[in-house]
Design an enzyme around this catalytic site. Sequence first.
Site, short mmCIF file in Angstrom:
data_model
loop_
_atom_site.label_atom_id
_atom_site.label_comp_id
_atom_site.label_asym_id
_atom_site.label_seq_id
_atom_site.Cartn_x
_atom_site.Cartn_y
_atom_site.Cartn_z
N HIS A 1 -16.39 6.17 3.53
CA HIS A 1 -15.43 5.42 4.33
C HIS A 1 -15.31 6.14 5.68
O HIS A 1 -14.72 7.21 5.77
CB HIS A 1 -14.07 5.36 3.63
CG HIS A 1 -13.04 4.61 4.43
ND1 HIS A 1 -12.57 3.37 4.05
CD2 HIS A 1 -12.43 4.89 5.61
CE1 HIS A 1 -11.71 2.94 4.96
NE2 HIS A 1 -11.60 3.85 5.90
N ARG B 1 -8.86 14.51 13.23
CA ARG B 1 -8.67 15.57 12.21
C ARG B 1 -9.93 16.41 12.06
O ARG B 1 -11.04 15.87 12.08
CB ARG B 1 -8.33 14.94 10.86
CG ARG B 1 -6.92 14.40 10.80
CD ARG B 1 -6.66 13.68 9.49
NE ARG B 1 -6.32 12.28 9.75
CZ ARG B 1 -6.33 11.32 8.85
NH1 ARG B 1 -6.67 11.57 7.61
NH2 ARG B 1 -6.01 10.10 9.18
N GLY C 1 -13.97 5.65 9.23
CA GLY C 1 -13.15 4.94 10.22
C GLY C 1 -12.50 5.97 11.10
O GLY C 1 -13.11 6.99 11.42
N ASN C 2 -11.27 5.72 11.49
CA ASN C 2 -10.56 6.76 12.22
C ASN C 2 -10.29 7.93 11.27
O ASN C 2 -10.46 9.09 11.62
CB ASN C 2 -9.28 6.19 12.81
CG ASN C 2 -8.89 6.95 14.05
OD1 ASN C 2 -9.66 7.77 14.57
ND2 ASN C 2 -7.69 6.73 14.50
N GLY C 3 -9.88 7.61 10.05
CA GLY C 3 -9.90 8.60 8.97
C GLY C 3 -11.21 8.44 8.21
O GLY C 3 -11.73 7.33 8.14
N HIS D 1 -7.86 6.97 0.50
CA HIS D 1 -8.76 5.82 0.71
C HIS D 1 -9.25 5.26 -0.62
O HIS D 1 -10.29 4.60 -0.68
CB HIS D 1 -10.02 6.19 1.52
CG HIS D 1 -9.77 6.50 2.97
ND1 HIS D 1 -10.50 7.44 3.63
CD2 HIS D 1 -8.91 5.97 3.86
CE1 HIS D 1 -10.09 7.49 4.90
NE2 HIS D 1 -9.11 6.61 5.05
N ILE E 1 -16.50 2.65 11.62
CA ILE E 1 -17.76 3.24 12.07
C ILE E 1 -18.89 2.87 11.11
O ILE E 1 -19.95 2.43 11.52
CB ILE E 1 -17.62 4.78 12.17
CG1 ILE E 1 -16.53 5.16 13.18
CG2 ILE E 1 -18.95 5.42 12.53
CD1 ILE E 1 -16.15 6.63 13.19
N GLY E 2 -18.63 3.03 9.82
CA GLY E 2 -19.66 2.75 8.81
C GLY E 2 -20.11 1.29 8.82
O GLY E 2 -21.28 0.99 8.59
N ARG F 1 0.87 -1.17 0.00
CA ARG F 1 0.00 0.00 0.00
C ARG F 1 0.91 1.23 0.00
O ARG F 1 1.77 1.36 0.87
CB ARG F 1 -0.85 0.00 1.26
CG ARG F 1 -1.71 1.23 1.34
CD ARG F 1 -2.44 1.32 2.63
NE ARG F 1 -3.34 2.45 2.57
CZ ARG F 1 -3.87 3.00 3.65
NH1 ARG F 1 -3.61 2.53 4.83
NH2 ARG F 1 -4.68 4.03 3.52
P1 AMP Z 1 -11.09 2.01 11.39
O1 AMP Z 1 -10.12 3.16 11.32
O2 AMP Z 1 -11.76 1.72 10.10
O3 AMP Z 1 -10.53 0.80 12.07
O4 AMP Z 1 -12.28 2.51 12.36
C1 AMP Z 1 -12.06 2.88 13.69
C2 AMP Z 1 -13.30 3.55 14.23
O5 AMP Z 1 -14.43 2.66 14.13
C3 AMP Z 1 -13.19 3.95 15.70
O6 AMP Z 1 -13.71 5.25 15.89
C4 AMP Z 1 -14.09 2.94 16.39
O7 AMP Z 1 -14.65 3.43 17.57
C5 AMP Z 1 -15.16 2.74 15.35
N1 AMP Z 1 -15.98 1.55 15.63
C6 AMP Z 1 -15.64 0.26 15.58
N2 AMP Z 1 -16.68 -0.53 15.98
C7 AMP Z 1 -17.69 0.30 16.29
C8 AMP Z 1 -19.02 0.11 16.78
N3 AMP Z 1 -19.53 -1.08 17.02
N4 AMP Z 1 -19.78 1.21 16.99
C9 AMP Z 1 -19.28 2.45 16.76
N5 AMP Z 1 -18.05 2.69 16.30
C10 AMP Z 1 -17.25 1.63 16.07
#
Ligand code: AMP
Length: 415
Positions: free
Chosen positions: A217, A250, A219-221, A189, A342-343, A99
């Site tokens: 997307h 961010r 997530g954290n980002g 992404h 999150i999604g 990546r």
């Molecule tokens: P990622 O960067 O894609 O791994 O996503 C991380 C984010 O997903 C963090 O803010 C986590 O709190 C959130 N996340 C993971 N599982 C859940 C859940 N069941 N409900 C709400 N947020 C979640």
Amino acid sequence: MNILVLNCGSSSVKFQLIATDVELIAQNADRRLARGVIERIGGEAIITLHAEGREAQRSTAPLRDTRAAVELIIRWACSETSGIDTVKSVADVHAIGHRVVHGGERFTHSVLITDEVLRGIEDCIDLAPLHNPANIKGITAAREVFGVGLPQAAVFDTAFHQTLPDRAYLYALPYQLYRRHRIRRYGFHGTSHRYVAYRYRQLRNIARDETNVITLHLGNGCSAAAIRRGDSIDTSMGLTPLEGLVMGTRSGDLDPAIIDFIAAKEGLSAQEVETLLNKQSGLIGISGLTNDMRELLAEAREHDDRRARLAVEIFCYRVRKYIGAYLAAMNGADAIIFTGGIGENSVEVRALICDGLQWLGLELDEERNAAQREGREGIISHDNSRLAAYVIPTDEELLIARDTVRCVRGVPQRF
Ligand code: AMP
């Protein structure tokens, strides 16, 4: 072919081993053999190694650099303890897929890594000073460990968005700044947006040029992409991954004059303000608590924490604004797709985002929404919803492995 997928950060290496090939791709029959992550490289590293169908193995060990981490991964994969029966020696790894965060305007597709490609990735360091050097380290480490003869491919986060038209990628700045420094929207992404758009058309059994979706997307980002006839035509991240949606740490979009204002009021340098926008803003900045959406939702629910609730509200509101903007930009879409931590997992955040979009014809199905979590994929809107909503777990590593196979076999990539 057994493909080692590497995602090398400044002090971490994430990896997956995936068995795939042209026919397996066509049958959707690729197989994940193992995955893992090594963090805190440079000191006492934290190591998680997980062969498919077995318990994850956790340990710590002093690891000097990325090369030491790559060596550890391959030594483990070949060992009895990993239990991977198709990888017994280094020769059982047939190619490596990396990546790479920034491919600038030059890399519009994944490519086999040559010295010239490596120079091209180096040329993009300016645009991604934190990420590209780490990716390059991963490439050179893999060359040292596996020898220069083993094919390695680079899969760029930016490549999928190279189809943006100039009206979407140019900022309204003096044009010569674009000419001189390539200041423009690149977006990130890309592999994730591309993967979920591809899965969507598989689920719907439609052609690429019938794919009109907004991919989210989260997530954290976080980033959104407008995908028209299979191509990315707009996306929320910009020159860097700081623009667009509210993220864990961010800020996303803001008035650029704020930067100077903060610098003056708080006595910070431009660099320090940038760090503040990257590391101390977004969900953690608003809530003052955490960048973790799960914890914020719990705080709001269990302790009625006002700022935790506000952080979630602002997060969802920003996503909704982008959905509206992209629907206008792309003359309407057939679906929105949720992915990322999150999604994929938060029933509540998805409901909050969709709430208020009924006028657009988006009718969320509560039961379906509640059922889609922990890696499940499927539709979450009513059958009669004019704008559909889906949850599709992302799988960037799979796409990196597949692109690597396509590069090695010389077959066209399906973007
Ligand atoms: P990622 O960067 O894609 O791994 O996503 C991380 C984010 O997903 C963090 O803010 C986590 O709190 C959130 N996340 C993971 N599982 C859940 C859940 N069941 N409900 C709400 N947020 C979640």
